[in-house]
Motif scaffolding. Structure first.
Motif, PDB file in Angstrom:
ATOM      1  N   ALA A 292       2.282   8.196 -12.522  1.00  0.00           N
ATOM      2  CA  ALA A 292       3.285   8.054 -11.231  1.00  0.00           C
ATOM      3  C   ALA A 292       3.183   6.278 -11.256  1.00  0.00           C
ATOM      4  N   ILE A 293       1.719   6.178 -11.153  1.00  0.00           N
ATOM      5  CA  ILE A 293       1.561   4.910 -10.038  1.00  0.00           C
ATOM      6  C   ILE A 293       1.755   4.277 -11.176  1.00  0.00           C
ATOM      7  N   GLY A 294       1.749   4.494 -12.478  1.00  0.00           N
ATOM      8  CA  GLY A 294       2.112   2.832 -13.654  1.00  0.00           C
ATOM      9  C   GLY A 294       3.907   3.186 -13.326  1.00  0.00           C
ATOM     10  N   ARG A 295       4.629   3.869 -12.949  1.00  0.00           N
ATOM     11  CA  ARG A 295       6.216   4.192 -13.132  1.00  0.00           C
ATOM     12  C   ARG A 295       6.589   3.631 -11.701  1.00  0.00           C
ATOM     13  N   ILE A 296       5.776   3.303 -10.330  1.00  0.00           N
ATOM     14  CA  ILE A 296       5.865   3.173  -9.143  1.00  0.00           C
ATOM     15  C   ILE A 296       5.790   1.136  -9.696  1.00  0.00           C
ATOM     16  N   ALA A 297       4.739   0.792  -9.706  1.00  0.00           N
ATOM     17  CA  ALA A 297       4.666  -0.453 -10.303  1.00  0.00           C
ATOM     18  C   ALA A 297       5.827  -1.043 -11.124  1.00  0.00           C
ATOM     19  N   SER A 298       6.143  -0.373 -12.210  1.00  0.00           N
ATOM     20  CA  SER A 298       7.290  -0.784 -13.013  1.00  0.00           C
ATOM     21  C   SER A 298       8.655  -0.121 -12.527  1.00  0.00           C
TER      22      SER A 298
ATOM     23  N   LEU B 215       0.851  -1.493   0.158  1.00  0.00           N
ATOM     24  CA  LEU B 215      -0.724  -0.508   0.312  1.00  0.00           C
ATOM     25  C   LEU B 215       1.001   1.271  -0.501  1.00  0.00           C
ATOM     26  N   PHE B 216       0.650   1.819  -1.077  1.00  0.00           N
ATOM     27  CA  PHE B 216       1.448   3.353  -1.574  1.00  0.00           C
ATOM     28  C   PHE B 216       0.642   3.956  -0.948  1.00  0.00           C
ATOM     29  N   LYS B 217       1.542   5.813  -0.642  1.00  0.00           N
ATOM     30  CA  LYS B 217       0.496   6.686  -0.314  1.00  0.00           C
ATOM     31  C   LYS B 217       1.297   7.363  -1.610  1.00  0.00           C
ATOM     32  N   VAL B 218       0.769   7.915  -2.406  1.00  0.00           N
ATOM     33  CA  VAL B 218       1.372   8.564  -3.659  1.00  0.00           C
ATOM     34  C   VAL B 218       1.344   9.903  -4.105  1.00  0.00           C
ATOM     35  N   LYS B 219       2.667  10.751  -3.795  1.00  0.00           N
ATOM     36  CA  LYS B 219       2.084  12.193  -4.814  1.00  0.00           C
ATOM     37  C   LYS B 219       2.724  12.649  -5.742  1.00  0.00           C
ATOM     38  N   PRO B 220       1.835  13.094  -7.295  1.00  0.00           N
ATOM     39  CA  PRO B 220       3.104  12.978  -8.782  1.00  0.00           C
ATOM     40  C   PRO B 220       3.322  14.574  -8.943  1.00  0.00           C
TER      41      PRO B 220
ATOM     42  N   ALA C 160       9.235  11.152 -11.018  1.00  0.00           N
ATOM     43  CA  ALA C 160       7.512  11.707 -11.711  1.00  0.00           C
ATOM     44  C   ALA C 160       7.249  12.004 -10.282  1.00  0.00           C
ATOM     45  N   LEU C 161       7.911  11.489  -9.157  1.00  0.00           N
ATOM     46  CA  LEU C 161       7.134  11.607  -7.375  1.00  0.00           C
ATOM     47  C   LEU C 161       7.382  12.710  -7.128  1.00  0.00           C
ATOM     48  N   GLU C 162       6.279  13.273  -6.365  1.00  0.00           N
ATOM     49  CA  GLU C 162       6.588  14.568  -4.818  1.00  0.00           C
ATOM     50  C   GLU C 162       6.987  13.802  -4.826  1.00  0.00           C
TER      51      GLU C 162
END
Ligand code: CAP
Ligand code: MG
Length: 429
Positions: free
Chosen positions: A36-42, A22-27, A104-106
Motif C-alpha cells: 500500500a505504501i509503495g503504491r502511495i509514494a509511486s 505524513l500519511f495515515k494508511v489503511k490497506p 489498494a487502500l481502504e
C-alpha cells in the motif's frame, strides 16, 4: 518485478529541500502495508501500476521515497524537482491527488506536510498578518480579541435589512462585520448595492463610536468577478475581502492574493467545505494542511474552530491549528510535522461557529488575545436584539481582559446578564 518497491527506502535520508508528507494508511483487504505504501509514494510522484519502459534513470532519481513507517503512519519524501514552484494546485494534484481513490487502500489521510525553504520562498504569505491587522488596520495599542459578527439569517434578508443588522452590531461594539459564506450576490441582496450601503453605515458607526470599524465583504465568485468585487471594496474604502477559499479554489486564492497586494486589502479566509474531507479521521486531508497552504499563499485571517461551539473540532486540533498559524517555527509532535515559516507572517486565528458570550472565556483561555471571535446567532439571537447582543459579546471580551468573571461583570452590563441568563456560561478549563 514489483513496480512499487522502488518507492520504499527505509535508509533514505531526506534532503533539506525535500517536501515531506505524513500519511495515515489503511490497506484494502488482501494488500500488505508495504504494498500500500509503495503504491502511495509511486502514484503521488512519478510511478504507476505497470513497470515502465520509459522510466529513465534521471526520472527514477526524482521519485518519492517512503522512508519511515510507524504503525499506520508513513512519511514520504518528495524531491523538490517534482513540483512546479509557486503552484499550490500542482502540489495538491501530486500529494493529495489520485492516491485517495486507489483500490489498494481502504482509507488514506494526509495529516501534515513539511514545506522546505526552497518551496516556501516562492510564496508571499500574508500581507498584513497579526501585526498588520492589529496595528495597521485597527491601530490598537493594547490588543484584545476583535469581535466579528455575521448577520443571520445567513441569506434572504434584503440589502437594507442586512445593513441595518450590521449598523446595530457595529454600534453595539462589533469591530468586524462579516458576510456569511453563502451570501454573495443573490437577487434579494446584490453585491454592489450591499457594498455601498454597508460602507455608508460603517462610516456612520465609526463616527458615532469613535472606534475603527471594518467589513469582511464576501467576494467569492468566479475569479475575474472576484477581482472586480475586490476593486469595488477598495474604492468604497474597505480594508478586507473575504474569500471562501476552498469552494473558490487554490488557484483563485493565489490570484486574489496578488490582486490584494496591489489593492492593499487583507484577506479573511472562510473554510466552508473543509469538513467534507477533513472530518473523517481515517480519510481525506487534515485542516492543518489546508491552513498551512492558506498561510503560505497569504491569507491574513482564517477560521480554526472553537472546540465548544456548534461545529466539530477537538481541542488538540484547534490548538495545533493555532500554533501552526501564529508561530515562526513548528516543533514536530505526534501527527504534526516540523515547519519553518521563515519570513512568512503569522495569520490571525478566527474562532467561530455557535459562539455566545458565555463561551468567550473558554475561547480566550484556549487561544489568547490576538484572535477574532465571531458570533452570528450568538448576537442576533440575544433576547433583546442585535445591539444588545453585540454589547453582551463585547462585555464578555472586556470581562476576560480585565480578569473578571462573567457573572461579576454582568452586574455592570445588563446585556451580558441577559445573555448569560439565556444561554448559560461555560467556565474555561
Ligand atoms: C457562524 C458561521 C460561520 C462558521 C464557520 C456559520 O455562525 O457564520 O460560517 O463559524 O465555521 O455560518 O455557521 P454562528 P468555522 O455564530 O451563528 O454559529 O468557523 O468552523 O469554519
Ligand atoms: Mg457562516
Amino acid at each position: 518485478m514489483d513496480p512499487y518497491m522502488d518507492f520504499i527506502d527505509k535508509k533514505y535520508k531526506p534532503s533539506e529541500s525535500d517536501v515531506i508528507c505524513l500519511f495515515k494508511v489503511k490497506p484494502a483487504k488482501g494488500i500488505s502495508m508495504n504494498d500500500a505504501i509503495g503504491r502511495i509514494a509511486s502514484e503521488s510522484s512519478n510511478g504507476t501500476w505497470s513497470e515502465l519502459t520509459t522510466l529513465k534513470e534521471h526520472i527514477r532519481k526524482i521519485r518519492a521515497r517512503a522512508f519511515l513507517i510507524k504503525g499506520r503512519y508513513v512519511k514520504v519524501a518528495y524531491p523538490i524537482e517534482l513540483f512546479e514552484l509557486g503552484s499550490v494546485p500542482q502540489l495538491m494534484s501530486s500529494v493529495a491527488g489520485n492516491i485517495f481513490g486507489m483500490k489498494a487502500l481502504e482509507s488514506l489521510r494526509l495529516e501534515d506536510i513539511t514545506l522546505p525553504k526552497e518551496y516556501v520562498k516562492h510564496f508571499k504569505g500574508p500581507q498584513f498578518g497579526i501585526d498588520g491587522v492589529f496595528e495597521k488596520i485597527f491601530k490598537m495599542k493594547k490588543r484584545r480579541p476583535l469581535l466579528a459578527h455575521v448577520p443571520k439569517p445567513k441569506v434572504g434578508m434584503t440589502t437594507e435589512e442586512h445593513a441595518n443588522v450590521a449598523k446595530e452590531a457595529w454600534l453595539g461594539g462589533v469591530d468586524l462585520l462579516k458576510d456569511d459564506e453563502n451570501l454573495t450576490n443573490q437577487p434579494f441582496n446584490r453585491f454592489d448595492e450591499r457594498m455601498k450601503l454597508m460602507f455608508k453605515y460603517r462610516d456612520y458607526a465609526e463616527k458615532e463610536t469613535g472606534e475603527k470599524k471594518s467589513y469582511l465583504a464576501n467576494i467569492t465568485a468566479e475569479t475575474k468577478e472576484m477581482i472586480r468585487r475586490a476593486k469595488l471594496v477598495k474604492d468604497l474604502g474597505g480594508e478586507y475581502v473575504m474569500v471562501d477559499i476552498l469552494t473558490a479554489g487554490w488557484a483563485a486564492l493565489q490570484t486574489i492574493r496578488d490582486e490584494c497586494e496591489d489593492l492593499g486589502l487583507a484577506i479573511h479566509a472562510h473554510r466552508a467545505f473543509h469538513a467534507a474531507f477533513t472530518r473523517n479521521p481515517e480519510h481525506g486531508m487534515s485542516m492543518l494542511v489546508v491552513a498551512k497552504l492558506a498561510r503560505l499563499i497569504g491569507v491574513d485571517q482564517i477560521h480554526i474552530g472553537t472546540v465548544v461551539g456548534k461545529l466539530a473540532a477537538s481541542r488538540k486540533e484547534v490548538i495545533d491549528l493555532e500554533t501552526e498559524m501564529v508561530q515562526e517555527k513548528i516543533k514536530p509532535h505526534l501527527d504534526v510535522l516540523k515547519e519553518d515559516w521563515y519570513n512568512i507572517k503569522p495569520v490571525v486565528p478566527v474562532s467561530s461557529g455557535g459562539l455566545h458570550p458565555g463561551l468567550v472565556p473558554y475561547v480566550m483561555k484556549l487561544l489568547g488575545k490576538e484572535i477574532v471571535i465571531q458570533a452570528g446567532g450568538g448576537i442576533d439571537g440575544h433576547p433583546n436584539g442585535v445591539n444588545a447582543g453585540a454589547k453582551a459579546m463585547r462585555a464578555a471580551i472586556e470581562a476576560v481582559m480585565e480578569g473578571e468573571s462573567l457573572s461579576e461583570y454582568a452586574k455592570k452590563s445588563p446585556e451580558l446578564k441577559a445573555a448569560l441568563d439565556y444561554w448559560g456560561y461555560l467556565k474555561p478549563v
